[in-house]
Every structure is written in C-alpha cells, then in structure tokens.
Scaffold this motif. Sequence first.
Motif, PDB file in Angstrom:
ATOM      1  N   THR A   5       0.870  -1.171   0.000  1.00 17.14           N
ATOM      2  CA  THR A   5       0.000   0.000   0.000  1.00 17.14           C
ATOM      3  C   THR A   5       0.907   1.220   0.000  1.00 17.14           C
ATOM      4  O   THR A   5       1.818   1.317   0.831  1.00 17.14           O
ATOM      5  N   ALA A   6       0.685   2.098  -0.947  1.00 15.73           N
ATOM      6  CA  ALA A   6       1.557   3.269  -1.081  1.00 15.73           C
ATOM      7  C   ALA A   6       0.723   4.532  -1.240  1.00 15.73           C
ATOM      8  O   ALA A   6      -0.446   4.493  -1.622  1.00 15.73           O
ATOM      9  N   SER A   7       1.351   5.661  -0.949  1.00 18.33           N
ATOM     10  CA  SER A   7       0.667   6.944  -1.073  1.00 18.33           C
ATOM     11  C   SER A   7       1.508   7.900  -1.909  1.00 18.33           C
ATOM     12  O   SER A   7       2.711   7.693  -2.111  1.00 18.33           O
ATOM     13  N   GLY A   8       0.859   8.954  -2.403  1.00 16.91           N
ATOM     14  CA  GLY A   8       1.555   9.949  -3.196  1.00 16.91           C
ATOM     15  C   GLY A   8       0.663  11.171  -3.376  1.00 16.91           C
ATOM     16  O   GLY A   8      -0.519  11.154  -3.008  1.00 16.91           O
ATOM     17  N   GLN A   9       1.215  12.223  -3.943  1.00 18.28           N
ATOM     18  CA  GLN A   9       0.423  13.436  -4.155  1.00 18.28           C
ATOM     19  C   GLN A   9      -0.710  13.182  -5.151  1.00 18.28           C
ATOM     20  O   GLN A   9      -1.761  13.801  -5.063  1.00 18.28           O
ATOM     21  N   THR A  10      -0.493  12.270  -6.080  1.00 12.15           N
ATOM     22  CA  THR A  10      -1.528  11.867  -7.037  1.00 12.15           C
ATOM     23  C   THR A  10      -1.585  10.339  -7.059  1.00 12.15           C
ATOM     24  O   THR A  10      -0.692   9.656  -6.534  1.00 12.15           O
ATOM     25  N   VAL A  11      -2.639   9.820  -7.692  1.00 17.22           N
ATOM     26  CA  VAL A  11      -2.762   8.358  -7.824  1.00 17.22           C
ATOM     27  C   VAL A  11      -1.563   7.800  -8.580  1.00 17.22           C
ATOM     28  O   VAL A  11      -0.997   6.775  -8.206  1.00 17.22           O
ATOM     29  N   ASN A  12      -1.167   8.491  -9.635  1.00 19.62           N
ATOM     30  CA  ASN A  12      -0.033   8.026 -10.430  1.00 19.62           C
ATOM     31  C   ASN A  12       1.247   7.997  -9.596  1.00 19.62           C
ATOM     32  O   ASN A  12       2.045   7.045  -9.686  1.00 19.62           O
ATOM     33  N   ASP A  13       1.462   9.015  -8.782  1.00 18.85           N
ATOM     34  CA  ASP A  13       2.639   9.034  -7.908  1.00 18.85           C
ATOM     35  C   ASP A  13       2.619   7.849  -6.948  1.00 18.85           C
ATOM     36  O   ASP A  13       3.651   7.209  -6.702  1.00 18.85           O
ATOM     37  N   ALA A  14       1.424   7.562  -6.386  1.00 21.97           N
ATOM     38  CA  ALA A  14       1.298   6.448  -5.447  1.00 21.97           C
ATOM     39  C   ALA A  14       1.577   5.122  -6.143  1.00 21.97           C
ATOM     40  O   ALA A  14       2.262   4.247  -5.593  1.00 21.97           O
ATOM     41  N   VAL A  15       1.053   4.978  -7.365  1.00 26.66           N
ATOM     42  CA  VAL A  15       1.277   3.741  -8.129  1.00 26.66           C
ATOM     43  C   VAL A  15       2.755   3.567  -8.435  1.00 26.66           C
ATOM     44  O   VAL A  15       3.318   2.472  -8.276  1.00 26.66           O
ATOM     45  N   GLN A  16       3.411   4.626  -8.877  1.00 23.27           N
ATOM     46  CA  GLN A  16       4.833   4.538  -9.206  1.00 23.27           C
ATOM     47  C   GLN A  16       5.658   4.179  -7.973  1.00 23.27           C
ATOM     48  O   GLN A  16       6.626   3.421  -8.061  1.00 23.27           O
ATOM     49  N   SER A  17       5.263   4.706  -6.821  1.00 24.03           N
ATOM     50  CA  SER A  17       5.958   4.379  -5.581  1.00 24.03           C
ATOM     51  C   SER A  17       5.812   2.895  -5.261  1.00 24.03           C
ATOM     52  O   SER A  17       6.780   2.225  -4.876  1.00 24.03           O
ATOM     53  N   ALA A  18       4.591   2.360  -5.442  1.00 23.16           N
ATOM     54  CA  ALA A  18       4.344   0.945  -5.173  1.00 23.16           C
ATOM     55  C   ALA A  18       5.124   0.055  -6.141  1.00 23.16           C
ATOM     56  O   ALA A  18       5.709  -0.951  -5.741  1.00 23.16           O
ATOM     57  N   LEU A  19       5.143   0.438  -7.415  1.00 18.16           N
ATOM     58  CA  LEU A  19       5.870  -0.348  -8.419  1.00 18.16           C
ATOM     59  C   LEU A  19       7.355  -0.399  -8.108  1.00 18.16           C
ATOM     60  O   LEU A  19       8.007  -1.438  -8.292  1.00 18.16           O
ATOM     61  N   GLN A  20       7.878   0.715  -7.623  1.00 16.33           N
ATOM     62  CA  GLN A  20       9.298   0.767  -7.267  1.00 16.33           C
ATOM     63  C   GLN A  20       9.583  -0.165  -6.093  1.00 16.33           C
ATOM     64  O   GLN A  20      10.588  -0.876  -6.078  1.00 16.33           O
ATOM     65  N   GLN A  21       8.684  -0.180  -5.126  1.00 18.22           N
ATOM     66  CA  GLN A  21       8.871  -1.057  -3.967  1.00 18.22           C
ATOM     67  C   GLN A  21       8.778  -2.533  -4.350  1.00 18.22           C
ATOM     68  O   GLN A  21       9.501  -3.372  -3.799  1.00 18.22           O
ATOM     69  N   LEU A  22       7.896  -2.833  -5.290  1.00 26.62           N
ATOM     70  CA  LEU A  22       7.722  -4.219  -5.725  1.00 26.62           C
ATOM     71  C   LEU A  22       8.713  -4.622  -6.814  1.00 26.62           C
ATOM     72  O   LEU A  22       8.792  -5.798  -7.181  1.00 26.62           O
ATOM     73  N   ASN A  23       9.421  -3.637  -7.350  1.00 25.41           N
ATOM     74  CA  ASN A  23      10.394  -3.877  -8.414  1.00 25.41           C
ATOM     75  C   ASN A  23       9.740  -4.568  -9.610  1.00 25.41           C
ATOM     76  O   ASN A  23      10.195  -5.598 -10.094  1.00 25.41           O
ATOM     77  N   THR A  24       8.625  -3.997 -10.079  1.00 30.88           N
ATOM     78  CA  THR A  24       7.903  -4.591 -11.198  1.00 30.88           C
ATOM     79  C   THR A  24       7.312  -3.492 -12.066  1.00 30.88           C
ATOM     80  O   THR A  24       7.589  -2.303 -11.864  1.00 30.88           O
ATOM     81  N   THR A  25       6.517  -3.870 -13.056  1.00 32.01           N
ATOM     82  CA  THR A  25       5.914  -2.911 -13.982  1.00 32.01           C
ATOM     83  C   THR A  25       4.386  -2.978 -13.876  1.00 32.01           C
ATOM     84  O   THR A  25       3.826  -3.941 -13.346  1.00 32.01           O
ATOM     85  N   GLU A  26       3.735  -1.957 -14.426  1.00 30.84           N
ATOM     86  CA  GLU A  26       2.293  -1.813 -14.238  1.00 30.84           C
ATOM     87  C   GLU A  26       1.491  -2.957 -14.859  1.00 30.84           C
ATOM     88  O   GLU A  26       0.433  -3.320 -14.370  1.00 30.84           O
ATOM     89  N   ASP A  27       2.008  -3.554 -15.961  1.00 31.13           N
ATOM     90  CA  ASP A  27       1.269  -4.633 -16.609  1.00 31.13           C
ATOM     91  C   ASP A  27       1.310  -5.936 -15.817  1.00 31.13           C
ATOM     92  O   ASP A  27       0.603  -6.890 -16.141  1.00 31.13           O
ATOM     93  N   GLN A  28       2.128  -5.979 -14.768  1.00 34.42           N
ATOM     94  CA  GLN A  28       2.270  -7.195 -13.961  1.00 34.42           C
ATOM     95  C   GLN A  28       1.502  -7.114 -12.642  1.00 34.42           C
ATOM     96  O   GLN A  28       1.650  -7.996 -11.796  1.00 34.42           O
ATOM     97  N   VAL A  29       0.666  -6.083 -12.480  1.00 32.89           N
ATOM     98  CA  VAL A  29       0.013  -5.896 -11.183  1.00 32.89           C
ATOM     99  C   VAL A  29      -1.474  -5.560 -11.324  1.00 32.89           C
ATOM    100  O   VAL A  29      -1.947  -5.181 -12.389  1.00 32.89           O
ATOM    101  N   HIS A  30      -2.184  -5.731 -10.199  1.00 27.03           N
ATOM    102  CA  HIS A  30      -3.548  -5.230 -10.048  1.00 27.03           C
ATOM    103  C   HIS A  30      -3.471  -3.977  -9.179  1.00 27.03           C
ATOM    104  O   HIS A  30      -2.753  -3.961  -8.171  1.00 27.03           O
ATOM    105  N   ILE A  31      -4.216  -2.944  -9.555  1.00 23.99           N
ATOM    106  CA  ILE A  31      -4.183  -1.682  -8.812  1.00 23.99           C
ATOM    107  C   ILE A  31      -5.562  -1.388  -8.229  1.00 23.99           C
ATOM    108  O   ILE A  31      -6.554  -1.338  -8.962  1.00 23.99           O
ATOM    109  N   ASP A  32      -5.625  -1.226  -6.922  1.00 26.12           N
ATOM    110  CA  ASP A  32      -6.858  -0.819  -6.244  1.00 26.12           C
ATOM    111  C   ASP A  32      -6.652   0.581  -5.673  1.00 26.12           C
ATOM    112  O   ASP A  32      -5.730   0.796  -4.874  1.00 26.12           O
ATOM    113  N   ILE A  33      -7.507   1.508  -6.091  1.00 19.14           N
ATOM    114  CA  ILE A  33      -7.400   2.884  -5.585  1.00 19.14           C
ATOM    115  C   ILE A  33      -8.215   2.986  -4.301  1.00 19.14           C
ATOM    116  O   ILE A  33      -9.437   2.853  -4.315  1.00 19.14           O
ATOM    117  N   ILE A  34      -7.534   3.173  -3.202  1.00 21.53           N
ATOM    118  CA  ILE A  34      -8.208   3.282  -1.901  1.00 21.53           C
ATOM    119  C   ILE A  34      -8.719   4.700  -1.686  1.00 21.53           C
ATOM    120  O   ILE A  34      -9.818   4.918  -1.195  1.00 21.53           O
TER     121      ILE A  34
END
Length: 206
Positions: A5-34
């Motif tokens: 679970t990650a946070s950011g100033q925008t949804v995209n920032d939060a997603v990019q932060s999560a992807l960096q932590q998981l060391n993966t790319t967006e096509d390899q994940v499911h994204i739930d906007i809390i």
Amino acid sequence: MKQVTASGQTVNDAVQSALQQLNTTEDQVHIDIIDEGKKGMFGLFGAKRAIVKVTIKEDPIDQAKIYLKQIAHSFSNDVDVDVKRDGQNIRFDLSGEKIAMIIGKRGQTLNAIQHLVQVMLNRHTNEHFRIIIDAEGYRERRQATLEQLAQRLADKAIKIKKHVALEPMPSYERKIIHSILQDNHEVETYSDGKEPNRHVVIKPLL
C-alpha cells in the motif's frame, strides 16, 4: 501474494511508488485505488494524499504447480514436479517414489489428477491452456499400448463384421485411437457416450 500500500500526491505518484517497492511494472500488477486524494486549496491547505494498493498478479501456471504438488504429496512427500511450457501447452512431469500409486490402474489416478489441475487452472485464468501431466514417461508407454490396441481391435471389427467398443478413455487418449486408425480404409471410428464414460467405437466398413 506480494502487495504493498503506497501513497503519493496523485494516484499516479502512489502507483509509481508501489511499483518501485515491488520492483515490477504496471502490466504485472492489479491496482486498487483506496483514496484518490485531494489537492487542497492552493495545492496546500486541506491537501490529502492518494492511497493505492498494488498487488502482483499471480502466475496461473505457478499456482497450478503448487496445487499439483499438494495432490502429489498426499501420495508421497518425495515427488518432484517439472514444468515445461510451449505456448498454451503446459506439461507437468512427476518423478519420485510411489509413482505407481500416482499413475493408478491404466493411468486412471493420473488422469483424475490431470482433470483436477485443468479445472483449477481454468478457474484462475481466462486463457485456454492445455495441460498434460506425466509420471516418469507413463504417457509414452500408454500411447504405445493404445496404438497396439487400436490395430488389434480394428482387425477384430473387420473379422467379425461388427462394431467394437473400447473402454472409456479421456479425450486425448481417444484422439490417439482416432489418429491411428484414420488411414485404415476398412474401418471408421467415432466417440460415443457421455463423460466420464465416453469411449471410442470402431465400425467396420462393410
């Protein structure tokens, strides 16, 4: 299952932060906007950070392998599973002790296990995978037996001039019988009955 679970100033920032932590790319994940967050007045006052939960997609083949191992280990803890993938065709090879128990009489237990894994795989993906589960070369030995059986029973059908019904078989074994006899111009074959009692019938051409 890996997720963060990650946070950011925008949804995209939060997603990019999560992807960096998981060391993966967006096509390899499911994204739930809390929480989509809020910019706030002048971008400062009352601002609220966006929050997302990002989960790595499970590989259905890996899940099928785990499931197969669980079944195999109910027979013996000393069973290894090797996976080979060719496009949509997946082959699982079992090896170890007590393999005869896993194969069962005429491969019935192995066929039942294969059916269970196929059903499980279909539930976890929209892709159409065709799987084969083998145990120390049993499938090749079984194919040789079926080829001999097909020729022998075709000769019998021709001799007695009557239909000859084989024992119930899974679809891929029935295909072997059909394939072996397709060039025999003295007989024709067809499948009859309903699963799990569907079987091949050899019909002499009088």
